[in-house]
Design a protein around this motif. Structure first.
Motif, PDB file in Angstrom:
ATOM      1  N   GLY A 228       0.781  -1.234   0.000  1.00  0.00           N
ATOM      2  CA  GLY A 228       0.000   0.000   0.000  1.00  0.00           C
ATOM      3  C   GLY A 228       0.807   1.274   0.000  1.00  0.00           C
ATOM      4  O   GLY A 228       0.235   2.368   0.062  1.00  0.00           O
ATOM      5  N   TYR A 229       2.123   1.153  -0.096  1.00  0.00           N
ATOM      6  CA  TYR A 229       2.979   2.336  -0.073  1.00  0.00           C
ATOM      7  C   TYR A 229       3.245   2.864  -1.479  1.00  0.00           C
ATOM      8  O   TYR A 229       3.348   2.091  -2.437  1.00  0.00           O
ATOM      9  N   GLN A 230       3.385   4.163  -1.573  1.00  0.00           N
ATOM     10  CA  GLN A 230       3.837   4.808  -2.799  1.00  0.00           C
ATOM     11  C   GLN A 230       5.284   5.226  -2.575  1.00  0.00           C
ATOM     12  O   GLN A 230       5.568   6.065  -1.718  1.00  0.00           O
ATOM     13  N   ILE A 231       6.197   4.622  -3.306  1.00  0.00           N
ATOM     14  CA  ILE A 231       7.615   4.950  -3.145  1.00  0.00           C
ATOM     15  C   ILE A 231       7.898   6.231  -3.925  1.00  0.00           C
ATOM     16  O   ILE A 231       7.960   6.225  -5.151  1.00  0.00           O
ATOM     17  N   VAL A 232       8.065   7.305  -3.199  1.00  0.00           N
ATOM     18  CA  VAL A 232       8.243   8.619  -3.813  1.00  0.00           C
ATOM     19  C   VAL A 232       9.676   8.814  -4.282  1.00  0.00           C
ATOM     20  O   VAL A 232       9.928   9.443  -5.314  1.00  0.00           O
ATOM     21  N   ALA A 233      10.636   8.263  -3.538  1.00  0.00           N
ATOM     22  CA  ALA A 233      12.044   8.417  -3.921  1.00  0.00           C
ATOM     23  C   ALA A 233      12.836   7.176  -3.537  1.00  0.00           C
ATOM     24  O   ALA A 233      12.605   6.571  -2.487  1.00  0.00           O
ATOM     25  N   ASN A 234      13.770   6.804  -4.404  1.00  0.00           N
ATOM     26  CA  ASN A 234      14.641   5.648  -4.193  1.00  0.00           C
ATOM     27  C   ASN A 234      16.085   6.128  -4.293  1.00  0.00           C
ATOM     28  O   ASN A 234      16.477   6.746  -5.293  1.00  0.00           O
ATOM     29  N   PHE A 235      16.884   5.861  -3.258  1.00  0.00           N
ATOM     30  CA  PHE A 235      18.260   6.335  -3.193  1.00  0.00           C
ATOM     31  C   PHE A 235      19.233   5.159  -3.276  1.00  0.00           C
ATOM     32  O   PHE A 235      19.070   4.163  -2.563  1.00  0.00           O
ATOM     33  N   GLY A 236      20.263   5.271  -4.117  1.00  0.00           N
ATOM     34  CA  GLY A 236      21.271   4.224  -4.228  1.00  0.00           C
ATOM     35  C   GLY A 236      22.563   4.759  -4.807  1.00  0.00           C
ATOM     36  O   GLY A 236      22.562   5.787  -5.489  1.00  0.00           O
ATOM     37  N   ASP A 237      23.661   4.044  -4.548  1.00  0.00           N
ATOM     38  CA  ASP A 237      24.948   4.473  -5.096  1.00  0.00           C
ATOM     39  C   ASP A 237      25.313   3.717  -6.368  1.00  0.00           C
ATOM     40  O   ASP A 237      26.325   4.013  -6.998  1.00  0.00           O
ATOM     41  N   GLN A 238      24.503   2.729  -6.746  1.00  0.00           N
ATOM     42  CA  GLN A 238      24.715   1.960  -7.966  1.00  0.00           C
ATOM     43  C   GLN A 238      23.489   2.104  -8.865  1.00  0.00           C
ATOM     44  O   GLN A 238      22.357   2.189  -8.374  1.00  0.00           O
ATOM     45  N   ASN A 239      23.709   2.091 -10.161  1.00  0.00           N
ATOM     46  CA  ASN A 239      22.561   2.117 -11.075  1.00  0.00           C
ATOM     47  C   ASN A 239      21.664   0.905 -10.865  1.00  0.00           C
ATOM     48  O   ASN A 239      20.447   0.978 -11.056  1.00  0.00           O
ATOM     49  N   SER A 240      22.260  -0.211 -10.452  1.00  0.00           N
ATOM     50  CA  SER A 240      21.467  -1.423 -10.213  1.00  0.00           C
ATOM     51  C   SER A 240      20.583  -1.279  -8.974  1.00  0.00           C
ATOM     52  O   SER A 240      19.619  -2.033  -8.813  1.00  0.00           O
ATOM     53  N   ASP A 241      20.885  -0.326  -8.098  1.00  0.00           N
ATOM     54  CA  ASP A 241      19.997  -0.035  -6.970  1.00  0.00           C
ATOM     55  C   ASP A 241      18.733   0.676  -7.444  1.00  0.00           C
ATOM     56  O   ASP A 241      17.705   0.641  -6.756  1.00  0.00           O
ATOM     57  N   LEU A 242      18.829   1.346  -8.589  1.00  0.00           N
ATOM     58  CA  LEU A 242      17.788   2.270  -9.024  1.00  0.00           C
ATOM     59  C   LEU A 242      16.991   1.774 -10.222  1.00  0.00           C
ATOM     60  O   LEU A 242      15.903   2.286 -10.495  1.00  0.00           O
ATOM     61  N   SER A 243      17.517   0.801 -10.938  1.00  0.00           N
ATOM     62  CA  SER A 243      16.864   0.310 -12.153  1.00  0.00           C
ATOM     63  C   SER A 243      15.660  -0.571 -11.824  1.00  0.00           C
ATOM     64  O   SER A 243      15.544  -1.105 -10.727  1.00  0.00           O
ATOM     65  N   GLY A 244      14.771  -0.695 -12.793  1.00  0.00           N
ATOM     66  CA  GLY A 244      13.649  -1.623 -12.642  1.00  0.00           C
ATOM     67  C   GLY A 244      12.349  -0.998 -12.210  1.00  0.00           C
ATOM     68  O   GLY A 244      11.348  -1.705 -12.009  1.00  0.00           O
ATOM     69  N   GLY A 245      12.325   0.340 -12.051  1.00  0.00           N
ATOM     70  CA  GLY A 245      11.078   1.012 -11.719  1.00  0.00           C
ATOM     71  C   GLY A 245      10.668   0.900 -10.269  1.00  0.00           C
ATOM     72  O   GLY A 245      11.491   0.654  -9.391  1.00  0.00           O
ATOM     73  N   HIS A 246       9.367   1.102 -10.019  1.00  0.00           N
ATOM     74  CA  HIS A 246       8.773   1.046  -8.684  1.00  0.00           C
ATOM     75  C   HIS A 246       9.313   2.140  -7.763  1.00  0.00           C
ATOM     76  O   HIS A 246       9.605   1.899  -6.580  1.00  0.00           O
ATOM     77  N   ALA A 247       9.427   3.346  -8.309  1.00  0.00           N
ATOM     78  CA  ALA A 247       9.762   4.545  -7.539  1.00  0.00           C
ATOM     79  C   ALA A 247       9.456   5.744  -8.430  1.00  0.00           C
ATOM     80  O   ALA A 247       9.747   5.707  -9.630  1.00  0.00           O
ATOM     81  N   SER A 248       8.883   6.782  -7.839  1.00  0.00           N
ATOM     82  CA  SER A 248       8.543   7.961  -8.627  1.00  0.00           C
ATOM     83  C   SER A 248       9.789   8.690  -9.115  1.00  0.00           C
ATOM     84  O   SER A 248       9.816   9.226 -10.219  1.00  0.00           O
ATOM     85  N   ARG A 249      10.821   8.719  -8.276  1.00  0.00           N
ATOM     86  CA  ARG A 249      12.061   9.393  -8.657  1.00  0.00           C
ATOM     87  C   ARG A 249      13.242   8.671  -8.022  1.00  0.00           C
ATOM     88  O   ARG A 249      13.115   8.093  -6.941  1.00  0.00           O
ATOM     89  N   THR A 250      14.371   8.687  -8.714  1.00  0.00           N
ATOM     90  CA  THR A 250      15.580   8.045  -8.196  1.00  0.00           C
ATOM     91  C   THR A 250      16.684   9.074  -7.978  1.00  0.00           C
ATOM     92  O   THR A 250      16.762  10.074  -8.696  1.00  0.00           O
ATOM     93  N   TYR A 251      17.547   8.789  -6.996  1.00  0.00           N
ATOM     94  CA  TYR A 251      18.676   9.667  -6.678  1.00  0.00           C
ATOM     95  C   TYR A 251      19.949   8.828  -6.564  1.00  0.00           C
ATOM     96  O   TYR A 251      20.031   7.919  -5.733  1.00  0.00           O
ATOM     97  N   LYS A 252      20.914   9.136  -7.397  1.00  0.00           N
ATOM     98  CA  LYS A 252      22.188   8.395  -7.443  1.00  0.00           C
ATOM     99  C   LYS A 252      23.217   9.082  -6.550  1.00  0.00           C
ATOM    100  O   LYS A 252      23.623  10.220  -6.792  1.00  0.00           O
ATOM    101  N   ILE A 253      23.637   8.389  -5.505  1.00  0.00           N
ATOM    102  CA  ILE A 253      24.689   8.872  -4.617  1.00  0.00           C
ATOM    103  C   ILE A 253      26.037   8.498  -5.234  1.00  0.00           C
ATOM    104  O   ILE A 253      26.224   7.359  -5.673  1.00  0.00           O
TER     105      ILE A 253
END
Length: 261
Positions: A228-253
């Motif tokens: 039931g959650y809406q993932i508004v932001a996904n944070f990761g230091d690897q592109n593989s942390d962020l790929s595949g969707g299921h987040a409104s926005r991604t942030y690459k550290i």
């Protein structure tokens, strides 16, 4: 860690040192790499000593009385991370105002997104070893990546639920949760901290024990959404942390120390 998925890690310096790539893998090592073009001369390869010195300069290498290495809060690394966090907070603020009543969440990777492995990388000369890594995690407290603990605390105060999704194995759950708590992150209990469980993979991951990093992380985010959650932001230091969707926005550290496909 990145998180650091066991057996699936390609180090910057390993790639530089070998310099011979065949079919997407470093010859003799079996590490996946981003570039499949073999250098034609040594002048096309960055000198390893120079590369390490560049990394140290970028992180503002500081050595304490015990000889351990830490990034500096005044480093270019810290400044770059602060800029990313500023953008993220502005976005999260705007979403908090417009999405009142929704079950909003953010997802954070652990290694080099939430916790800094810089000292471990220097100790091992950027060569990952699962045994030494497990020992380090069990016995030492890694510092928070500059500002990320404050961002997570702020997000929680604004009504966001904070989830952690890491490639660390399930056996490191207690150490990981304790480290996150020790440096000021919101609660990382069993319902908020997801680790990779190859022995007993969850039913919501069709790939089971053979998941790639992208499959595991995106599949786990999909599971969080199913709650039931809406993932508004996904944070990761690897592109593989962020790929595949299921987040409104991604942030690459930023993380120039290693690469996880």
């Amino acid at each position: 860690m990145v998180d650091k998925t066991l057996g699936n890690r390609s180090k910057t310096l390993v790639t530089l040192a070998v310099g011979v790539v065949v079919g997407g893998a470093v010859a003799g090592g079996g590490f996946a790499v981003a570039d499949t073009k073999a250098p034609r001369t040594d002048r096309q390869i960055t000198n390893m000593t120079d590369e390490v010195n560049d990394i140290k300069a970028y992180y503002g290498d500081t050595v304490d009385a015990k000889g351990e290495h830490w990034p500096s809060a005044s480093s270019n690394y810290a400044k770059q991370v602060a800029g990313i966090e500023k953008d993220a907070i502005q976005y999260l603020q705007s979403r908090a105002r417009h999405d009142k009543g929704a079950k909003k969440a953010i997802v954070l990777d652990v290694d080099d997104t939430s916790l800094s492995t810089y000292n471990y990388e220097l100790e091992t000369t950027f060569v990952y070893n699962p045994t030494s890594n497990a020992q380090y995690i069990a016995t030492k407290t890694m510092p928070a990546v500059f500002g990320m603990n404050t961002l997570a605390q702020w997000a929680e105060s604004e009504g966001y639920t904070v989830f952690f999704v890491t490639g660390r194995p399930e056996s490191q759950r207690s150490y990981t949760a304790a480290n996150l708590a020790a440096v000021g992150y919101p609660t990382a209990d069993a319902t908020h901290l997801y680790l990779k469980n190859k022995e007993n993979p969850p039913a919501y991951l069709p790939c089971g024990s053979t998941c790639t990093t992208v499959e595991y992380k995106s599949g786990t985010r999909a599971h969080i959404e199913s709650l039931g959650y809406q993932i508004v932001a996904n944070f990761g230091d690897q592109n593989s942390d962020l790929s595949g969707g299921h987040a409104s926005r991604t942030y690459k550290i930023p993380n120039p120390m290693y690469y996880i496909p």
